[in-house]
Design an enzyme around this catalytic site. Sequence first.
Site, PDB file in Angstrom:
ATOM      1  N   GLU A 120      -8.796 -43.390 155.816  1.00  0.00           N
ATOM      2  CA  GLU A 120     -10.008 -42.982 156.522  1.00  0.00           C
ATOM      3  C   GLU A 120     -10.882 -44.173 156.894  1.00  0.00           C
ATOM      4  OE1 GLU A 120     -11.073 -38.504 155.340  1.00  0.00           O
ATOM      5  OE2 GLU A 120     -12.704 -39.859 154.871  1.00  0.00           O
ATOM      6  N   HIS A 129      15.264 -42.170 143.895  1.00  0.00           N
ATOM      7  CA  HIS A 129      16.421 -41.287 144.087  1.00  0.00           C
ATOM      8  C   HIS A 129      16.241 -40.386 145.304  1.00  0.00           C
ATOM      9  CE1 HIS A 129      18.306 -42.399 140.208  1.00  0.00           C
ATOM     10  NE2 HIS A 129      17.057 -42.793 139.991  1.00  0.00           N
ATOM     11  N   LYS A 153     -11.741 -29.938 163.046  1.00  0.00           N
ATOM     12  CA  LYS A 153     -12.805 -28.982 162.672  1.00  0.00           C
ATOM     13  C   LYS A 153     -13.318 -28.272 163.917  1.00  0.00           C
ATOM     14  CE  LYS A 153     -14.590 -31.666 158.800  1.00  0.00           C
ATOM     15  NZ  LYS A 153     -15.728 -32.438 158.336  1.00  0.00           N
TER      16      LYS A 153
HETATM   17  O1  PA5 Z   1     -14.821 -39.649 152.738  1.00  0.00           O
HETATM   18  C1  PA5 Z   1     -15.379 -38.724 153.288  1.00  0.00           C
HETATM   19  O2  PA5 Z   1     -16.525 -38.835 153.773  1.00  0.00           O
HETATM   20  C2  PA5 Z   1     -14.728 -37.358 153.415  1.00  0.00           C
HETATM   21  O3  PA5 Z   1     -13.445 -37.348 152.925  1.00  0.00           O
HETATM   22  C3  PA5 Z   1     -15.535 -36.314 152.664  1.00  0.00           C
HETATM   23  O4  PA5 Z   1     -15.605 -36.683 151.317  1.00  0.00           O
HETATM   24  C4  PA5 Z   1     -14.914 -34.928 152.802  1.00  0.00           C
HETATM   25  O5  PA5 Z   1     -14.735 -34.597 154.150  1.00  0.00           O
HETATM   26  C5  PA5 Z   1     -15.788 -33.890 152.132  1.00  0.00           C
HETATM   27  O6  PA5 Z   1     -17.065 -33.901 152.670  1.00  0.00           O
HETATM   28  P1  PA5 Z   1     -18.297 -33.224 151.949  1.00  0.00           P
HETATM   29  O7  PA5 Z   1     -18.503 -33.891 150.647  1.00  0.00           O
HETATM   30  O8  PA5 Z   1     -19.437 -33.428 152.892  1.00  0.00           O
HETATM   31  O9  PA5 Z   1     -17.940 -31.770 151.777  1.00  0.00           O
END
Ligand code: PA5
Length: 447
Positions: free
Chosen positions: A286, A307, A421
């Site tokens: 990310e 394996h 989303k």
């Molecule tokens: O690293 C990030 O920002 C994302 O992976 C969030 O942690 C994830 O989308 C969850 O978001 P939230 O904590 O707002 O529900």
Amino acid sequence: MISIDLKNIFPFVDKKNFSTNMISAGESLDVLHKGSGKGNDFLGWVDLPGNIEQDIIDNIKSVSLEFRDNVELVVVIGIGGSYLGTKAVETALGHNFPGLIKKEHPRLLYAGQNLSEDYLYDLQEVLENKEFGIVIISKSGTTTEPAVAFRILKQQLENKIGKVAAAKRIIAVTDSSKGALRKMADEEEYRSFIIPDDVGGRFSVLTPVGLLPLALAGIDIEALVKGSRDMAGQTSIKIAPDNNPALLYAAARNTLYGSGKLIELLVNFEPALHFMAEWWKQLYGESEGKEGKGIYPASVDFTTDLHSMGQYLQEGKRHMFETVLSVKESKNKLSVPKDKRNLDGLNYIAGKSLTEVNSMAELGTMLAHIEGGVPNIKIGIDKLDAYNIGQLLYFFEKACGISGYMLGVNPFDQPGVEAYKKNMFALLGKPGFEKETDKIRKELHAE
Ligand code: PA5
């Protein structure tokens, strides 16, 4: 202690390129510490280990004592950065068969990390005759997956013990003022912990996002924080570059990337590290995968996957390198017994500990893969305890921030996560998405 060994990248990359990348890594570290780079409103994690207030730790500890006396199970609801850090640390430090041993502390179960009807149905079944509590974690407070799971499990808990008692068994970890979860926590009078504004989800394991559920599970969060704090010292701007493991790792992986190694495989020889790799994949994927750039973070569990993936790794396309998490000491001792008849032919290793056998598998694999054209970075960890895992978490975070800046991206945003989303909301008819709903329906019917 965390150590890093880079000698097995040099058959594949030029030392000069590595030195150039070390200079760039040093500059990126400087930018990170000065807060002068992209995404600098999300740098709260850099000095977080030294800034965690004792009040918060004490508060978390007192809640965990209360839960220990009242509940058998705690459902941790969250997704991405609001779940993976806890799962990674819990798995690394816990028993390999957590569901089958007696525990002094509540057992953690997870929800809100998928939208599977069967998963939640089964979870409800498990919770039916148990005393349980809920920790709902969402920084934005609006993420669909945890929100759906929370609505369902909250109703189950309220139906079981009543609304007032349920409110005492629900804890929210969210923003100090924004989002639906903050509103709900205030209105329903849930206890809550705050995720600092300047710490993004995937860098939040050392905030109450990770510390609260981990403490509930009986993990020594003070040792975890101490480990991260020491690593913050060892990776600071004051440390000579050649002694800074985060700089070395960031420089090594970017040198390999520059030489065409587009995939990094995080390798472990301990099943307990499986979810550490999942956490790491999110952190790096990310943070770096944007603008058409970034190393693809993948992982394998050895020797299991030797394996299944071993053939490809040895002889497939040469576009990858391995980063091995090498644990020096096991928590427990077990050796191969001698057998008089030796029908299985194993007496040649009788008396050796499993760790010795495993470390020969590790060494043998490394030599074979280097021979097969896969460069190797080795990250050594003394043992799987809270202190060392705290070090490892911060080490990876720091190297990730440096590495993202070296790549020229903003490591602290995730614009690409929104695309699915938008489509999902349009397809589900969420108010406010009417235009997208029309567009997506037309597209689907045109096919
Ligand atoms: O690293 C990030 O920002 C994302 O992976 C969030 O942690 C994830 O989308 C969850 O978001 P939230 O904590 O707002 O529900």
